[in-house]
Design a protein around this motif. Structure first.
Motif, PDB file in Angstrom:
ATOM      1  N   SER A 197      19.161   2.093  -7.637  1.00 51.76           N
ATOM      2  CA  SER A 197      18.903   2.516  -9.010  1.00 51.76           C
ATOM      3  C   SER A 197      17.435   2.341  -9.363  1.00 51.76           C
ATOM      4  CB  SER A 197      19.764   1.704  -9.984  1.00 51.76           C
ATOM      5  OG  SER A 197      19.183   0.427 -10.202  1.00 51.76           O
ATOM      6  N   PHE A 198      17.028   2.900 -10.489  1.00 52.07           N
ATOM      7  CA  PHE A 198      15.637   2.766 -10.923  1.00 52.07           C
ATOM      8  C   PHE A 198      15.266   1.312 -11.206  1.00 52.07           C
ATOM      9  CE2 PHE A 198      17.282   2.077 -15.062  1.00 52.07           C
ATOM     10  CZ  PHE A 198      16.261   1.562 -15.840  1.00 52.07           C
ATOM     11  N   ALA A 199      16.271   0.441 -11.424  1.00 53.58           N
ATOM     12  CA  ALA A 199      16.013  -0.964 -11.712  1.00 53.58           C
ATOM     13  C   ALA A 199      16.153  -1.847 -10.486  1.00 53.58           C
ATOM     14  CB  ALA A 199      16.958  -1.458 -12.807  1.00 53.58           C
ATOM     15  N   GLY A 200      16.441  -1.255  -9.318  1.00 52.35           N
ATOM     16  CA  GLY A 200      16.519  -2.027  -8.096  1.00 52.35           C
ATOM     17  C   GLY A 200      17.904  -2.479  -7.696  1.00 52.35           C
ATOM     18  N   ALA A 201      18.957  -1.958  -8.336  1.00 50.27           N
ATOM     19  CA  ALA A 201      20.327  -2.318  -7.970  1.00 50.27           C
ATOM     20  C   ALA A 201      20.760  -1.506  -6.751  1.00 50.27           C
ATOM     21  CB  ALA A 201      21.273  -2.072  -9.140  1.00 50.27           C
ATOM     22  N   MET A 202      21.608  -2.119  -5.910  1.00 47.47           N
ATOM     23  CA  MET A 202      21.889  -1.544  -4.601  1.00 47.47           C
ATOM     24  C   MET A 202      23.378  -1.438  -4.305  1.00 47.47           C
ATOM     25  SD  MET A 202      19.108  -3.816  -2.453  1.00 47.47           S
ATOM     26  CE  MET A 202      19.785  -5.327  -3.158  1.00 47.47           C
ATOM     27  N   ASP A 252      14.079  -2.700   7.044  1.00 42.49           N
ATOM     28  CA  ASP A 252      12.740  -2.263   6.670  1.00 42.49           C
ATOM     29  C   ASP A 252      12.710  -2.184   5.148  1.00 42.49           C
ATOM     30  OD1 ASP A 252      10.463  -0.798   5.970  1.00 42.49           O
ATOM     31  OD2 ASP A 252      10.563   0.462   7.756  1.00 42.49           O
ATOM     32  N   PRO A 253      11.893  -2.990   4.452  1.00 47.16           N
ATOM     33  CA  PRO A 253      11.948  -3.027   2.986  1.00 47.16           C
ATOM     34  C   PRO A 253      11.535  -1.740   2.311  1.00 47.16           C
ATOM     35  CG  PRO A 253      10.082  -4.298   3.805  1.00 47.16           C
ATOM     36  CD  PRO A 253      10.909  -3.938   5.004  1.00 47.16           C
ATOM     37  N   ALA A 254      10.930  -0.813   3.040  1.00 42.60           N
ATOM     38  CA  ALA A 254      10.561   0.466   2.437  1.00 42.60           C
ATOM     39  C   ALA A 254      11.696   1.481   2.508  1.00 42.60           C
ATOM     40  CB  ALA A 254       9.313   1.039   3.128  1.00 42.60           C
ATOM     41  N   LYS A 255      12.805   1.138   3.150  1.00 43.03           N
ATOM     42  CA  LYS A 255      13.877   2.104   3.369  1.00 43.03           C
ATOM     43  C   LYS A 255      15.008   2.078   2.340  1.00 43.03           C
ATOM     44  CE  LYS A 255      11.964   3.693   7.122  1.00 43.03           C
ATOM     45  NZ  LYS A 255      11.306   5.018   7.097  1.00 43.03           N
ATOM     46  N   PRO A 256      15.529   0.905   1.913  1.00 43.84           N
ATOM     47  CA  PRO A 256      16.700   0.917   1.021  1.00 43.84           C
ATOM     48  C   PRO A 256      16.415   1.641  -0.297  1.00 43.84           C
ATOM     49  CG  PRO A 256      16.364  -1.268   1.932  1.00 43.84           C
ATOM     50  CD  PRO A 256      15.146  -0.470   2.282  1.00 43.84           C
ATOM     51  N   SER A 272       0.827  -1.208   0.000  1.00 42.72           N
ATOM     52  CA  SER A 272       0.000   0.000   0.000  1.00 42.72           C
ATOM     53  C   SER A 272       0.862   1.259   0.000  1.00 42.72           C
ATOM     54  CB  SER A 272      -0.931   0.006   1.224  1.00 42.72           C
ATOM     55  OG  SER A 272      -1.889  -1.031   1.142  1.00 42.72           O
ATOM     56  N   GLN A 273       2.145   1.100   0.393  1.00 43.68           N
ATOM     57  CA  GLN A 273       3.083   2.218   0.398  1.00 43.68           C
ATOM     58  C   GLN A 273       3.840   2.362  -0.921  1.00 43.68           C
ATOM     59  OE1 GLN A 273       3.124   4.071   3.269  1.00 43.68           O
ATOM     60  NE2 GLN A 273       1.576   2.626   4.002  1.00 43.68           N
ATOM     61  N   ALA A 274       3.798   1.332  -1.775  1.00 42.12           N
ATOM     62  CA  ALA A 274       4.603   1.347  -3.005  1.00 42.12           C
ATOM     63  C   ALA A 274       4.058   2.362  -4.007  1.00 42.12           C
ATOM     64  CB  ALA A 274       4.609  -0.048  -3.631  1.00 42.12           C
ATOM     65  N   LYS A 275       4.975   3.047  -4.682  1.00 39.14           N
ATOM     66  CA  LYS A 275       4.624   4.076  -5.662  1.00 39.14           C
ATOM     67  C   LYS A 275       4.959   3.586  -7.074  1.00 39.14           C
ATOM     68  CE  LYS A 275       3.393   6.878  -2.400  1.00 39.14           C
ATOM     69  NZ  LYS A 275       1.957   7.135  -2.169  1.00 39.14           N
ATOM     70  N   ARG A 293      13.558   4.352  -4.110  1.00 42.21           N
ATOM     71  CA  ARG A 293      13.248   3.276  -3.169  1.00 42.21           C
ATOM     72  C   ARG A 293      13.175   1.967  -3.940  1.00 42.21           C
ATOM     73  NH1 ARG A 293       8.431   3.775   0.896  1.00 42.21           N
ATOM     74  NH2 ARG A 293       7.273   3.637  -1.083  1.00 42.21           N
ATOM     75  N   ILE A 294      13.858   0.953  -3.419  1.00 41.76           N
ATOM     76  CA  ILE A 294      13.891  -0.331  -4.107  1.00 41.76           C
ATOM     77  C   ILE A 294      12.489  -0.925  -4.216  1.00 41.76           C
ATOM     78  CG2 ILE A 294      14.878  -2.650  -4.102  1.00 41.76           C
ATOM     79  CD1 ILE A 294      16.915  -0.430  -4.577  1.00 41.76           C
ATOM     80  N   ILE A 295      11.671  -0.763  -3.185  1.00 36.88           N
ATOM     81  CA  ILE A 295      10.325  -1.326  -3.224  1.00 36.88           C
ATOM     82  C   ILE A 295       9.510  -0.702  -4.351  1.00 36.88           C
ATOM     83  CG2 ILE A 295       9.372   0.298  -1.535  1.00 36.88           C
ATOM     84  CD1 ILE A 295       8.507  -3.454  -1.841  1.00 36.88           C
ATOM     85  N   ASP A 296       9.685   0.613  -4.596  1.00 39.07           N
ATOM     86  CA  ASP A 296       8.969   1.265  -5.691  1.00 39.07           C
ATOM     87  C   ASP A 296       9.487   0.788  -7.041  1.00 39.07           C
ATOM     88  OD1 ASP A 296       7.589   2.786  -3.796  1.00 39.07           O
ATOM     89  OD2 ASP A 296       8.981   4.477  -3.945  1.00 39.07           O
TER      90      ASP A 296
END
Length: 387
Positions: free
Chosen positions: A234-239, A227-231, A104-107, A191-194
């Motif tokens: 990149s736009f593709a999810g690389a960290m 917290d998965p909403a924090k990390p 519900s928090q994902a954008k 945000r990785i979750i987004d």
């Protein structure tokens, strides 16, 4: 990450979109992350799907006060997301209300989807004249080299330990982090979750891959106590400094500073993880990376590219000979680099191919190689001038 085509127009577009939101915007990352997103981001094991997450042995405690009886927000009413949550509950023991609250928090990142839709139209093109010169200029500069020397000086002991443990030279560990994030200067601000939710459920061409990465990210976050909403990344999810995707994190990230967690935003863990990645993908200590060629490849019938391998005997029959004798029997690859004023051909050894397992691009691997050599030379000069 296929071979690079002409990206000048897409680079300008990427700058306009501020590829990394806020201050974490790096011009050279536009082309690089475009490659990664369109064909499967960093360090994928198979082109069609991410690896299955490996369960952790730690207590299965999800972090963050996320609770909801149903999904609201941008991803309300997505049947595919509901099916994904079913899998996470059944396969990994996540609480349904927790995932409802989290998603519900994902954008939804519409600009990412628009960018990829436009970029995907160029898939399959050949490198244009001067494409290597333009790509090289983004990395082989004083900013990257000086940052590499400074990072080497600050983390000399860790680099030496990683090199001894994994058999990977210091400079190639540095070359990866220089090209990826300039040693943490541009790790991304998405945000990785987004990022992963958007690409998992709204990027149809690569949805399977990104759903696998989203699964791995949730397992990774729970296992590492994040917290998965924090990390962010990149736009593709690389960290992190080395820009690992979640599947790569689960398989190859290491706790190199011994603090009990794997943190790819930490320089020590990043150094160890990049070295471990190279070692596990077959880096051969003491072997060359590339070699100039004797002969004229432009008139040979051999096709260049990462997916073509040639035994030395085949190269010799075509009138081509490496100028470096590595005493190795593995097939070699014919590399084609297009400068502004001429075409250049090189032979890529198995270690070159290892670099391309990080990003499937001849240009990318050559930039890592040349930056590694340039940083090593500058570092030695610095040491010699300050004994």
């Amino acid at each position: 990450m296929k071979a690079v085509v002409s990206f000048s127009n897409r680079l300008a577009l990427g700058l306009t979109l501020l590829f990394f939101a806020g201050c974490a915007t790096s011009p050279e990352k536009t082309e690089q992350n475009f490659n990664r997103a369109r064909s499967g981001p960093t360090q994928q094991a198979a082109p069609s799907q991410a690896r299955t997450a490996t369960p952790y042995l730690r207590p299965l405690t999800s972090i963050g006060a996320y609770r909801a009886s149903s999904i609201t927000g941008d991803y309300a009413g997505y049947p595919a997301l509901q099916r994904f949550i079913d899998v996470m509950v059944q396969k990994h023991g996540f609480e349904r209300d927790y995932l409802n609250g989290l998603f519900s928090q994902a954008k939804r990142k519409q600009w990412t989807l628009d960018y990829l839709a436009k970029s995907d139209q160029s898939l399959g093109g050949k490198p244009g004249k001067g494409s290597w010169s333009r790509y090289r200029a983004k990395f082989l500069d004083a900013r990257h080299i000086n940052a590499g020397v400074d990072f080497w000086q600050r983390h000399q002991a860790t680099l030496q330990r990683a090199s001894q443990q994994y058999g990977v030279p210091d400079e190639y560990i540095l070359g990866i982090m220089a090209v990826e994030t300039t040693f943490g200067s541009f790790v991304g601000n998405h945000r990785i979750i987004d990022a992963l939710t958007t690409l998992a459920f709204d990027y149809q061409r690569r949805g399977d891959y990104f759903r696998g990465e989203l699964e791995n990210f949730l397992v990774m976050s729970r296992g590492e106590g994040l917290d998965p909403a924090k990390p962010v990344g990149s736009f593709a999810g690389a960290m992190g400094l080395g820009q690992f995707m979640p599947s790569s994190f689960l398989e190859w990230a290491v706790d190199f500073n011994g603090d009990g967690k794997r943190d790819l935003w930490n320089p020590e863990d990043s150094i160890g993880s990049v070295a471990n990645y190279f070692a596990k993908h077959g880096w051969k200590p003491g072997q060359p990376v590339v070699s100039p060629i004797r002969g004229n490849p432009s008139v040979a019938t051999l096709e260049p590219g990462l997916d073509k391998q040639y035994p030395l005997s085949t190269l010799q029959q075509a009138g081509l000979m490496p100028t470096t004798d590595c005493q190795c029997n593995e097939p070699l690859r014919l590399l084609w680099l297009r400068h502004a004023d001429q075409d250049q051909y090189l032979l890529g050894y198995p270690n070159f191919y290892v670099i391309t397992r990080y990003n499937q691009s001849t240009h990318y691997a050559m930039a890592v190689h040349e930056l590694a050599q340039a940083i090593k030379s500058a570092y030695r000069q610095q040491v010699a001038s300050n004994p």
